[in-house]
Design a protein around this motif. Structure first.
Motif, PDB file in Angstrom:
ATOM      1  N   LYS A  67       0.815  -1.228   0.000  1.00 37.60           N
ATOM      2  CA  LYS A  67       0.000   0.000   0.000  1.00 37.60           C
ATOM      3  C   LYS A  67       0.840   1.266   0.000  1.00 37.60           C
ATOM      4  O   LYS A  67       0.350   2.338  -0.332  1.00 37.60           O
ATOM      5  CB  LYS A  67      -0.876   0.040   1.270  1.00 37.60           C
ATOM      6  CG  LYS A  67      -2.210  -0.659   1.129  1.00 37.60           C
ATOM      7  CD  LYS A  67      -3.073  -0.421   2.354  1.00 37.60           C
ATOM      8  CE  LYS A  67      -3.629   0.966   2.467  1.00 37.60           C
ATOM      9  NZ  LYS A  67      -5.032   1.153   2.134  1.00 37.60           N
ATOM     10  N   ARG A  69       1.926   2.357   2.888  1.00 34.57           N
ATOM     11  CA  ARG A  69       1.304   2.973   4.070  1.00 34.57           C
ATOM     12  C   ARG A  69       2.295   2.978   5.227  1.00 34.57           C
ATOM     13  O   ARG A  69       2.988   1.988   5.448  1.00 34.57           O
ATOM     14  CB  ARG A  69       0.072   2.145   4.420  1.00 34.57           C
ATOM     15  CG  ARG A  69      -0.555   2.378   5.790  1.00 34.57           C
ATOM     16  CD  ARG A  69      -1.977   1.874   5.709  1.00 34.57           C
ATOM     17  NE  ARG A  69      -2.587   1.566   6.969  1.00 34.57           N
ATOM     18  CZ  ARG A  69      -3.911   1.587   7.141  1.00 34.57           C
ATOM     19  NH1 ARG A  69      -4.699   1.897   6.150  1.00 34.57           N
ATOM     20  NH2 ARG A  69      -4.427   1.266   8.286  1.00 34.57           N
ATOM     21  N   SER A 154      -8.336  -1.028   3.469  1.00 32.52           N
ATOM     22  CA  SER A 154      -8.924  -0.961   2.139  1.00 32.52           C
ATOM     23  C   SER A 154      -7.826  -1.265   1.107  1.00 32.52           C
ATOM     24  O   SER A 154      -6.663  -0.899   1.305  1.00 32.52           O
ATOM     25  CB  SER A 154      -9.512   0.431   1.909  1.00 32.52           C
ATOM     26  OG  SER A 154      -8.576   1.432   2.257  1.00 32.52           O
ATOM     27  N   ASN A 156      -6.336  -0.264  -1.516  1.00 34.54           N
ATOM     28  CA  ASN A 156      -5.902   0.819  -2.407  1.00 34.54           C
ATOM     29  C   ASN A 156      -4.532   1.288  -1.945  1.00 34.54           C
ATOM     30  O   ASN A 156      -4.128   1.021  -0.815  1.00 34.54           O
ATOM     31  CB  ASN A 156      -6.875   2.000  -2.307  1.00 34.54           C
ATOM     32  CG  ASN A 156      -7.093   2.435  -0.867  1.00 34.54           C
ATOM     33  OD1 ASN A 156      -7.902   1.817  -0.150  1.00 34.54           O
ATOM     34  ND2 ASN A 156      -6.377   3.436  -0.435  1.00 34.54           N
ATOM     35  N   SER A 162     -10.722   4.309  -2.245  1.00 32.59           N
ATOM     36  CA  SER A 162     -10.957   2.908  -1.879  1.00 32.59           C
ATOM     37  C   SER A 162     -11.688   2.171  -2.999  1.00 32.59           C
ATOM     38  O   SER A 162     -12.483   2.775  -3.731  1.00 32.59           O
ATOM     39  CB  SER A 162     -11.795   2.828  -0.605  1.00 32.59           C
ATOM     40  OG  SER A 162     -11.119   3.436   0.467  1.00 32.59           O
ATOM     41  N   TYR A 243      -8.608   9.248   0.617  1.00 31.80           N
ATOM     42  CA  TYR A 243      -9.656   8.783  -0.285  1.00 31.80           C
ATOM     43  C   TYR A 243      -9.669   9.687  -1.521  1.00 31.80           C
ATOM     44  O   TYR A 243     -10.718  10.069  -2.029  1.00 31.80           O
ATOM     45  CB  TYR A 243     -11.037   8.835   0.390  1.00 31.80           C
ATOM     46  CG  TYR A 243     -11.060   8.371   1.829  1.00 31.80           C
ATOM     47  CD1 TYR A 243     -10.965   7.013   2.120  1.00 31.80           C
ATOM     48  CD2 TYR A 243     -11.177   9.251   2.892  1.00 31.80           C
ATOM     49  CE1 TYR A 243     -10.987   6.560   3.427  1.00 31.80           C
ATOM     50  CE2 TYR A 243     -11.202   8.805   4.199  1.00 31.80           C
ATOM     51  CZ  TYR A 243     -11.112   7.470   4.459  1.00 31.80           C
ATOM     52  OH  TYR A 243     -11.130   7.032   5.751  1.00 31.80           O
TER      53      TYR A 243
HETATM   54 MG    MG Z   1      -8.312   3.009   3.735  1.00 33.02          MG
END
Ligand code: MG
Ligand code: TXA
Length: 339
Positions: A67, A69, A154, A156, A162, A243
């Protein structure tokens, strides 16, 4: 030419049986992937998730890597039923139990004090863990067969829109896309409501389709809502832009008679609840009923983002608590966050 005739069934499966057989094969494959420490894309009623065995730190770390992230952003653990809750948490306040009973399986995540079973990789080192039972038949079957928890954000890339369809996941991850359990389009459409149950009363960390009023009615308690900007918790939506489409995106508030932006020579896309006040290149409209609007929101954003536009104009959501989750996502998609 290879003749396949010998391999064909004498009596073709009826479509229902064929679907059941395909689902069974898909779940067997997903189960094998999870057990091998690989990632799997799973359908939920809200959005598609990027899942890994929550007790396997190496597998969980693959989620963050794919991700992009930060490892400090904790993940939600998905479990097959309420009975699994006490494996993952050390304390369950009565009101949290009431919420789980009322809304699971469903679009509600509860943040509780974690048990020693939960690896730091899942919680980003915090002493709490978010849990939910998703309401999707295929994923519930998978979780039951796995008999454990799967951590899943999610599916993405970090900060992006998402996915509510397998094609959205494929478009973001391309050749890196893990095995996808295809559960069709998501019925819910926006991520779960997140409620912290760490204090004496519920605290909404992320609005969703289960509203603060429903949480209050179920628990009989006053419900607080987190002011994201001042929060110390590492939780949903601390990043103001989230998002978000990659195309420049702005917010438009029709009822406040906001001036329509100057956009001469620009290819403009619009997403709103009525036609745009001026002609645009691509205009999409969301239903005026919130559950239907939520269902279609992300697909509309993906479509606008893929349309090679110069600017996307998003109309702010209507007033009313049923719109809280959608309002939050529209604000964040346009980089505005919550006030
Ligand atoms: Mg998310
Ligand atoms: O509907 C959903 O919730 C979807 C589907 C896949 O279940 N999942 C989802 O996950 O939206 P994700 O990772 O995109 O968003 C989860 C949010 C994150 O912003 C994270 O910071 C917050 O939940 N979170 C997770 N654990 C937490 C905790 N222990 N305390 C506070 N916030 C937490």
């Amino acid at each position: 030419m290879v003749c396949l005739r010998g391999f064909q069934r004498r009596t073709p499966l009826n479509p229902k049986d064929a679907e059941a057989e395909a689902a069974k094969a898909s779940l067997a494959q997903a189960l094998a992937e999870l057990r091998a420490g690989h990632l799997v894309v799973i359908p939920t009623e809200t959005v598609y998730g990027l899942a890994a065995d929550a007790e396997n730190s190496a597998a969980v770390n693959k989620i963050f890597a794919l991700k992009g992230r930060p490892a400090t952003r904790p993940l939600i653990v998905h479990v097959p039923s309420l009975d699994h809750l006490d494996r993952w948490v050390s304390q369950i306040p009565a009101y949290a139990y009431d919420l789980a009973q009322a809304f699971w399986p469903g679009p509600l995540s509860l943040v509780l004090r974690r048990s020693t079973r939960v690896p730091d990789a899942v919680t980003g080192g915090q002493d709490s863990v978010a849990l939910r039972v998703p309401a999707h038949a295929l994923t519930l079957d998978l979780l039951r067969a796995f008999n454990g928890g799967v951590a899943a954000p999610s599916a993405n890339r970090y900060g992006r829109i998402s996915p509510t369809k397998p094609a959205h996941v494929q478009a973001q991850f391309g050749k890196q896309t893990p095995y996808i359990v295809d559960g069709g389009p998501c019925r819910g459409g926006i991520e779960s409501t997140i409620v912290s149950c760490l204090g004496t009363q519920p605290l909404i960390l992320r609005p969703g389709m289960i509203t603060a009023a429903q949480v209050a009615a179920t628990t009989g308690l006053a419900v607080a809502e987190q002011h994201h900007a001042t929060s110390q918790l590492r939780t949903a939506g601390q990043d103001i832009t989230h998002y978000a489409p990659q195309t420049k995106t702005i917010l438009f508030q029709r009822e406040r008679n906001a001036p329509w932006p100057e956009m001469k020579d620009l290819q403009v896309g619009f997403l709103g609840f009525a036609p745009p006040p001026e002609k645009v290149h691509l205009a999409l409209q969301l239903p005026s009923e919130p559950t239907l609007a939520a269902q279609r929101l992300y697909a509309a954003l993906h479509k606008l983002d893929a349309a090679a536009l110069d600017l996307i104009v998003l109309e702010a959501a209507p007033e009313g608590s049923q719109w809280d989750g959608i309002r939050d996502r529209l604000l964040r998609a346009s980089g505005r966050g919550r006030p």
